[in-house]
Design a protein around this motif. Sequence first.
Motif, PDB file in Angstrom:
ATOM      1  N   LYS A 164       0.829  -1.208   0.000  1.00  0.00           N
ATOM      2  CA  LYS A 164       0.000   0.000   0.000  1.00  0.00           C
ATOM      3  C   LYS A 164       0.868   1.265   0.000  1.00  0.00           C
ATOM      4  N   LEU A 165       1.955   1.218  -0.753  1.00  0.00           N
ATOM      5  CA  LEU A 165       2.922   2.304  -0.729  1.00  0.00           C
ATOM      6  C   LEU A 165       2.330   3.645  -1.112  1.00  0.00           C
ATOM      7  N   TRP A 166       1.417   3.660  -2.085  1.00  0.00           N
ATOM      8  CA  TRP A 166       0.842   4.929  -2.531  1.00  0.00           C
ATOM      9  C   TRP A 166      -0.424   5.305  -1.766  1.00  0.00           C
ATOM     10  N   TRP A 171       0.239   5.287   5.605  1.00  0.00           N
ATOM     11  CA  TRP A 171       1.542   5.838   5.973  1.00  0.00           C
ATOM     12  C   TRP A 171       1.630   6.083   7.491  1.00  0.00           C
ATOM     13  N   PRO A 172       2.785   5.842   8.101  1.00  0.00           N
ATOM     14  CA  PRO A 172       2.952   6.182   9.519  1.00  0.00           C
ATOM     15  C   PRO A 172       2.949   7.697   9.698  1.00  0.00           C
ATOM     16  N   PRO A 178      11.065   6.892  11.560  1.00  0.00           N
ATOM     17  CA  PRO A 178      12.454   6.929  12.035  1.00  0.00           C
ATOM     18  C   PRO A 178      13.094   8.283  11.751  1.00  0.00           C
ATOM     19  N   LYS A 179      13.959   8.735  12.642  1.00  0.00           N
ATOM     20  CA  LYS A 179      14.647  10.009  12.483  1.00  0.00           C
ATOM     21  C   LYS A 179      16.025   9.764  11.888  1.00  0.00           C
ATOM     22  N   ALA A 180      16.228  10.253  10.649  1.00  0.00           N
ATOM     23  CA  ALA A 180      17.488  10.021   9.963  1.00  0.00           C
ATOM     24  C   ALA A 180      18.665  10.594  10.736  1.00  0.00           C
ATOM     25  N   ALA A 181      18.495  11.782  11.317  1.00  0.00           N
ATOM     26  CA  ALA A 181      19.590  12.417  12.045  1.00  0.00           C
ATOM     27  C   ALA A 181      20.012  11.583  13.252  1.00  0.00           C
ATOM     28  N   LYS A 182      19.053  11.000  13.953  1.00  0.00           N
ATOM     29  CA  LYS A 182      19.356  10.157  15.113  1.00  0.00           C
ATOM     30  C   LYS A 182      20.118   8.907  14.676  1.00  0.00           C
ATOM     31  N   ILE A 183      19.662   8.292  13.599  1.00  0.00           N
ATOM     32  CA  ILE A 183      20.317   7.087  13.104  1.00  0.00           C
ATOM     33  C   ILE A 183      21.750   7.393  12.663  1.00  0.00           C
TER      34      ILE A 183
END
Length: 211
Positions: A164-166, A171-172, A178-183
């Motif tokens: 169900k990508l579109w 969507w969450p 997830p936070k890219a900066a934290k990762i």
Amino acid sequence: MIKFELEDCITNKEELRGLVGEPSERAKNKVISHIDENCKNFLAMSPFLMMSTSDSEGNCDSSPRGDAPGFVHVMDDHWLVIPERPGNKRLDSIMNILSNPSVGLIFLIPGLEETLRINGQATIIKDEKVLKEMHVGGKVPLIGIAVKVEECFIHCAKAFMRSKLWDRESWPSKEARPKAAKILAEHTNLPGVTEEKVAAGLRESYSKRMY
């Protein structure tokens, strides 16, 4: 955490085919070896692709490429060129191509659940007369990835339908993502590299160094 151990593995093609079966005649015959008008139209509408590469030892990598629809230029019925926009200068795909030119591409169009797959042989180019056609705001890419197409075919929609990508309803929430900066901060694990500093660096890169 319980240690995972592989069991009951498939080790040969005969066993695999015996379990899964053979492809249909349509699936076997859908592959063409050139960029026809259908593929050209698809590429003209696609703003995003995933590129798979591997080095001479078989170590694999996949990475995204995206820009305005039609950012991948079709040169003729057999060649396309992907502009290499500024990034973090790791050049994982580029380095792989220099040692193993085989690439696999998947092109997406927002809202369309079928995708276009292209496989071929890649060459890294710095031909300004080609690359200047791909400028954005007067900024010409330093290099491009030219791909000689060997296979083109449509991939069915089942993966997008299952995921169900579109479907925005699936969507969450922004808060849950997830936070890219934290990762990045935790994976980098360098003194003074905090989530806040990484987030500020990302904002600056996204606002000032897109092209």
